[in-house]
Design an enzyme around this catalytic site. Structure first.
Site, PDB file in Angstrom:
ATOM      1  N   ARG A  65       1.031  -0.945  -0.565  1.00  0.00           N
ATOM      2  CA  ARG A  65       0.283  -0.007   0.240  1.00  0.00           C
ATOM      3  C   ARG A  65       0.779   1.371   0.416  1.00  0.00           C
ATOM      4  O   ARG A  65       0.418   2.351   0.518  1.00  0.00           O
ATOM      5  CB  ARG A  65      -1.434  -0.192   1.262  1.00  0.00           C
ATOM      6  CG  ARG A  65      -2.081  -1.528   0.845  1.00  0.00           C
ATOM      7  CD  ARG A  65      -3.079  -0.787  -0.140  1.00  0.00           C
ATOM      8  NE  ARG A  65      -4.012  -1.444   0.439  1.00  0.00           N
ATOM      9  CZ  ARG A  65      -4.315  -2.106  -0.822  1.00  0.00           C
ATOM     10  NH1 ARG A  65      -4.669  -2.200  -2.221  1.00  0.00           N
ATOM     11  NH2 ARG A  65      -5.791  -3.090  -1.008  1.00  0.00           N
ATOM     12  N   ASP A 152      -4.920  -3.797 -11.956  1.00  0.00           N
ATOM     13  CA  ASP A 152      -5.811  -4.123 -11.516  1.00  0.00           C
ATOM     14  C   ASP A 152      -5.997  -3.395 -10.815  1.00  0.00           C
ATOM     15  O   ASP A 152      -5.737  -2.636 -10.127  1.00  0.00           O
ATOM     16  CB  ASP A 152      -4.564  -5.166 -10.705  1.00  0.00           C
ATOM     17  CG  ASP A 152      -5.503  -6.076  -9.734  1.00  0.00           C
ATOM     18  OD1 ASP A 152      -6.356  -7.047 -10.843  1.00  0.00           O
ATOM     19  OD2 ASP A 152      -4.685  -5.912  -9.048  1.00  0.00           O
ATOM     20  N   HIS A 179      -7.132  -7.577 -14.657  1.00  0.00           N
ATOM     21  CA  HIS A 179      -7.944  -7.544 -14.059  1.00  0.00           C
ATOM     22  C   HIS A 179      -9.816  -7.849 -14.968  1.00  0.00           C
ATOM     23  O   HIS A 179      -9.461  -7.332 -15.576  1.00  0.00           O
ATOM     24  CB  HIS A 179      -8.325  -7.095 -13.045  1.00  0.00           C
ATOM     25  CG  HIS A 179      -8.960  -7.050 -11.904  1.00  0.00           C
ATOM     26  ND1 HIS A 179      -9.212  -6.758 -10.339  1.00  0.00           N
ATOM     27  CD2 HIS A 179     -10.279  -6.755 -12.441  1.00  0.00           C
ATOM     28  CE1 HIS A 179     -10.418  -6.560 -10.069  1.00  0.00           C
ATOM     29  NE2 HIS A 179     -11.636  -6.213 -11.175  1.00  0.00           N
ATOM     30  N   HIS A 231      -6.637 -13.710 -10.848  1.00  0.00           N
ATOM     31  CA  HIS A 231      -7.241 -14.196  -9.775  1.00  0.00           C
ATOM     32  C   HIS A 231      -8.411 -14.466 -10.982  1.00  0.00           C
ATOM     33  O   HIS A 231      -9.690 -14.190 -10.536  1.00  0.00           O
ATOM     34  CB  HIS A 231      -7.832 -13.172  -9.338  1.00  0.00           C
ATOM     35  CG  HIS A 231      -7.958 -11.844  -9.434  1.00  0.00           C
ATOM     36  ND1 HIS A 231      -8.182 -11.276 -10.183  1.00  0.00           N
ATOM     37  CD2 HIS A 231      -7.438 -10.811  -8.478  1.00  0.00           C
ATOM     38  CE1 HIS A 231      -8.575  -9.981 -10.754  1.00  0.00           C
ATOM     39  NE2 HIS A 231      -7.910  -9.764  -9.579  1.00  0.00           N
ATOM     40  N   ASN A 277     -12.532  -9.638  -4.745  1.00  0.00           N
ATOM     41  CA  ASN A 277     -13.003  -9.553  -5.970  1.00  0.00           C
ATOM     42  C   ASN A 277     -11.764  -9.565  -6.499  1.00  0.00           C
ATOM     43  O   ASN A 277     -10.975  -9.331  -6.663  1.00  0.00           O
ATOM     44  CB  ASN A 277     -13.519  -7.163  -6.316  1.00  0.00           C
ATOM     45  CG  ASN A 277     -13.919  -7.339  -7.926  1.00  0.00           C
ATOM     46  OD1 ASN A 277     -14.144  -8.189  -8.239  1.00  0.00           O
ATOM     47  ND2 ASN A 277     -13.365  -6.418  -8.223  1.00  0.00           N
ATOM     48  N   ASP A 304      -2.946 -12.717  -4.696  1.00  0.00           N
ATOM     49  CA  ASP A 304      -3.256 -11.088  -4.170  1.00  0.00           C
ATOM     50  C   ASP A 304      -3.733 -10.612  -2.962  1.00  0.00           C
ATOM     51  O   ASP A 304      -4.762 -10.122  -2.775  1.00  0.00           O
ATOM     52  CB  ASP A 304      -5.279 -10.983  -4.977  1.00  0.00           C
ATOM     53  CG  ASP A 304      -6.340 -10.250  -5.433  1.00  0.00           C
ATOM     54  OD1 ASP A 304      -5.390  -9.010  -5.529  1.00  0.00           O
ATOM     55  OD2 ASP A 304      -6.985 -10.533  -5.584  1.00  0.00           O
ATOM     56  N   HIS A 308      -6.178  -4.335   4.193  1.00  0.00           N
ATOM     57  CA  HIS A 308      -7.367  -3.305   4.222  1.00  0.00           C
ATOM     58  C   HIS A 308      -6.511  -3.069   6.505  1.00  0.00           C
ATOM     59  O   HIS A 308      -7.360  -3.747   6.650  1.00  0.00           O
ATOM     60  CB  HIS A 308      -8.397  -3.923   4.144  1.00  0.00           C
ATOM     61  CG  HIS A 308      -8.225  -3.451   2.620  1.00  0.00           C
ATOM     62  ND1 HIS A 308      -8.206  -1.859   1.837  1.00  0.00           N
ATOM     63  CD2 HIS A 308      -8.664  -4.212   2.206  1.00  0.00           C
ATOM     64  CE1 HIS A 308      -8.392  -2.695   0.520  1.00  0.00           C
ATOM     65  NE2 HIS A 308      -8.815  -4.003   0.299  1.00  0.00           N
ATOM     66  N   GLY A 323     -10.682  -6.996  -0.720  1.00  0.00           N
ATOM     67  CA  GLY A 323      -9.713  -7.785  -0.850  1.00  0.00           C
ATOM     68  C   GLY A 323      -9.032  -8.879   0.828  1.00  0.00           C
ATOM     69  O   GLY A 323      -9.384  -7.979   1.943  1.00  0.00           O
TER      70      GLY A 323
END
Ligand SMILES: [Zn+2]
Lengths: 430, 306
Positions: A65, A152, A179, A231, A277, A304, A308, A323
């Protein structure tokens, strides 16, 4: 500094296979491989009886991140989470704030990761700011070290810009990673199914993925370019990739552990750690994914990893972000649910976690041989352990696998003159 | 006999015995509502929090009245829109409010799953007053109460829910409960308004409103959300009215014994014509009265059990 790794079952796709050896490392270089190496004084030894050693695992789908949400993950915390998960190389996605769509940003990530055990490769945005309007400066991005291109989070917006991105990256011999999700059908909170109907959650249909997989395959075929499906999660998408491969289309695909271990039935809890997702799909989709893994339609297993903050995961279900984190469970889940359940042989596991990600990204495959730099993953496929979200090295805690009992565990990662073992880094150089 | 759960989150998980118990208890409270003094001391000393994150006039009013008639202390909190936008998590918002120690929380929210989520971090008893497009159990129970008051047990009765089933919590709760009670349930509306795999809930789908009227004992007609549907699930309101709207002519031609319910508020001239909305086939205002009795029953049953 000399380190002796004892009793390792070696599995090197390019060399020694299924033989039990001792490995002597000096300053991070493999200096000796033998059935039994006597212990000299001053050599630190580690007995890995019962464990397997392969070239380092590679996770090609990771969201760090930084920059933007350093409270959720930084380049360093993500790299350390990878090491703790037994992984020696990762590729990170460009959907940071700002987006990784210029050489300066690639360089920034590279600088942050410098000196770490884990090699952090950068996948740059395929279009500027991932907006799907103009292709990113791919030439410059490649020169600064980008290993692939992806928007993505979303698909490349339309067929016109997809075409340009594929053509341009074909010239550079770097893959487009997609994606796959039709924008006009996107935005739901779970897979459209009898379960979404019962739970009253806004659904996203599997055909949203299928449509873009089809578009991308047809475009790659038309341009004789390559595309990597990130994915993959639906039965139809797996079948389309299978058929495309049989026609000779340059398409590859990856799957996440959550898409081969969990189904939409987990959503009955309304636990936002099951919101991702692509969403968790049906049993039929999972069965098709297992089939695709077996027959080679699906080339790669990737996490993936999407950190968060707990605050965000405490939002109401429809507002919570998609996610989950996965760097520290990907190896265990692969061993537990694929290898130990006899879906994949050890050779196939290594193919999907070690060989194919590097092939797709054109990166060298480390060898386990005397004189080579040690880039190794050590894991025990029989070790039973329980995931404890609070003990993970990632800065985030959003995993649906907390408290899950897993058979098979990554024990150590070795690379760049360092070893991660039993929760700490050990320097292997003088 | 107590309810089997300390919450009423939805009817999907509510056993048929509990549904019957609520409906039977509601009868008693329906009688209370006919008395000159409509207040009973049942919930004296208990605090009920009405936690409404979505605009609602009718349901909130009905709950408030039910709570006051049971002599509960009532606290209201209304806030529309997501807490997210205000930089505060839902959990924080709610924790703030419930630190006042309430016994029962009546919650409405636009996200499915919020009532269930609340049970994880409060000890209060939770009543779902509508969560997203998921469930609206008290509405379904009052619908069923109203049907049975008029035509007897729903068992074996043919009941059709008309409208935007995909976005309706009223439809889903009705389907779950009616199926458990042995009714034959169907839905009617354009296919664009049907959630996927709705047949798996054991309901029949009509796309011909005349046939739905002819073949059913009861129609529960849902409100068409003007904002939401114009331009997506239906071409326009005119087309909906012409092909799915219920008017006196259609009823008289197909089935004069039909019973019409509507959870309100009605879009007159869209899903129901005025001659039906005010006519002899409907029991819309009975639903409103019964709603208070049913909610009193639920509050009483949950409030008096440990
Ligand atoms: Zn993605």
């Amino acid at each position: 500094m000399k380190v002796l790794l004892q009793n390792l079952q070696i599995f090197d796709p390019q060399g020694i296979q299924n033989e039990k050896k001792d490995l002597l490392l000096e300053d991070g270089i493999i200096v000796k491989i033998s059935d039994s190496i006597p212990i000299d004084s001053g050599v630190e030894k580690f007995d890995f009886e019962g464990a397997i050693c392969s070239p380092g695992f590679f996770d090609m789908h990771v969201h760090l991140r930084e920059p933007g949400r350093e409270d959720e993950e930084t380049v360093l915390s993500g790299a350390t989470a990878a090491a703790a998960g037994g992984i020696t190389e990762i590729a990170c996605m460009p959907n940071t704030t700002p987006t990784i769509d210029n050489a300066g940003m690639v360089d920034f990530i590279k600088q942050k990761a410098k000196g770490h055990l884990v090699n952090v490769h950068v996948i740059a945005a395929a279009t500027k700011d991932r907006k799907g309007e103009y292709i990113s400066p791919m030439y410059e991005l490649k020169e600064s070290g980008a290993v692939g291109f992806s928007d993505d989070g979303v698909s490349i917006k339309n067929a016109f810009i997809l075409r340009k991105a594929m053509e341009y990256s074909k010239m550079l011999e770097l893959p487009i990673i997609e994606h796959c999700e039709d924008e006009s059908l996107a935005g739901g909170a779970m897979n459209e199914s009898e379960v979404s109907t019962k739970l009253g959650l806004p659904p996203v249909p599997s055909v949203a993925e299928d449509l873009i997989v089809m578009r991308d395959i047809l475009m790659a075929e038309y341009l004789d370019a390559s595309v990597h499906i990130a994915h993959i999660s639906t039965k139809n998408a797996v079948e389309m990739v299978r058929q495309a491969k049989s026609r000779g289309v340059k398409v590859t695909a990856e799957v996440t552990p959550h898409h081969f271990t969990l189904t939409q039935d987990s959503l009955y809890s309304y636990d936002t750690n099951f919101k991702m997702n692509p969403p968790l799909r049906s049993k039929e989709d999972v069965a098709a994914i297992l089939e695709g893994l077996k027959d080679g339609t699906i080339d790669v297993i990737a996490s993936d990893h999407a950190p968060h903050s707990p605050e965000e995961k405490d939002y109401e279900f429809i507002y919570a972000p998609n996610g989950i984190i996965g760097l520290e469970t990907i190896v265990g889940l692969t061993l537990s649910d694929l290898y130990n359940k006899k879906i994949l042989s050890l050779e196939k596991v290594i193919e999907k976690l070690v060989v194919n990600p590097r092939k797709i990204l054109n990166l060298p495959l480390p060898k386990i041989a005397e004189g080579e730099k040690a880039n190794l993953s050590i894991f025990n496929p029989d070790l039973v352990w329980t995931v404890d979200a609070n003990k993970l090295k990632s800065k985030s805690r959003n995993t649906p696998f907390d408290k899950r009992i897993i058979t098979g565990k990554a024990l150590a990662a070795i690379n760049n003159g360092k070893m991660f073992f039993e929760d700490e880094f050990i320097s292997l150089s003088a | 006999m107590p309810l089997s759960s300390k919450h009423l989150l939805g009817l999907y998980d509510t056993p048929v015995e509990d549904i019957r118990l609520i409906l039977d208890t509601a009868k008693t409270f329906r009688e209370v509502l006919e008395r000159p003094i409509k207040k009973v001391p049942t919930l004296q000393g208990q605090t009920v929090l009405n936690l409404f994150f979505e605009a609602s006039t009718r349901t909130k009013l009905s709950f408030e009245l039910a709570e006051k008639r049971l002599s509960a202390d009532v606290v209201n909190f209304s806030k529309s829109g997501s807490s997210v936008q205000k930089g505060e998590t839902f959990k924080d918002t709610v924790n703030n409010i419930i630190s006042m120690k309430v016994d029962i929380i009546v919650v409405r929210h636009e996200s499915a799953g919020v009532p269930q989520f609340l049970t994880r971090f409060t000890n209060a008893k939770i009543i779902n007053a509508g969560d997203g497009r998921h469930e609206h159990p008290t509405q379904a129970l009052l619908d069923i109460y109203s049907i049975e008051e008029k035509i007897g047990s729903v068992k074996g009765k043919k009941i059709c829910i008309v409208g935007d089933i995909a976005h309706s919590r009223v439809a889903l709760s009705n389907i779950f409960a009616l199926k458990k009670l042995g009714a034959e349930v169907s839905v009617c509306g354009p296919l664009t308004m049907m959630p996927v795999n709705i047949e798996e809930l054991g309901v029949k789908i009509y796309s011909d409103i005349n046939k739905a009227i002819a073949e059913n004992d009861v129609l529960n007609v849902l409100r068409i959300q003007l904002e939401r549907e114009a331009g997506s699930s239906i071409p326009d309101l005119r087309e909906y009215r012409e092909y799915f709207g219920i008017n006196a002519e259609r009823i008289e031609k197909n089935n004069k014994d039909i019973l019409i319910l509507h959870p309100g508020p009605i879009n007159r001239g869209v899903e129901l014509s005025s001659d039906v909305a005010d006519g002899p086939y409907q029991i819309i205002l009975n639903q409103v009265t019964n709603g208070v009795a049913v909610r009193m029953a639920i509050l009483y049953l949950l409030g008096t059990q440990n």
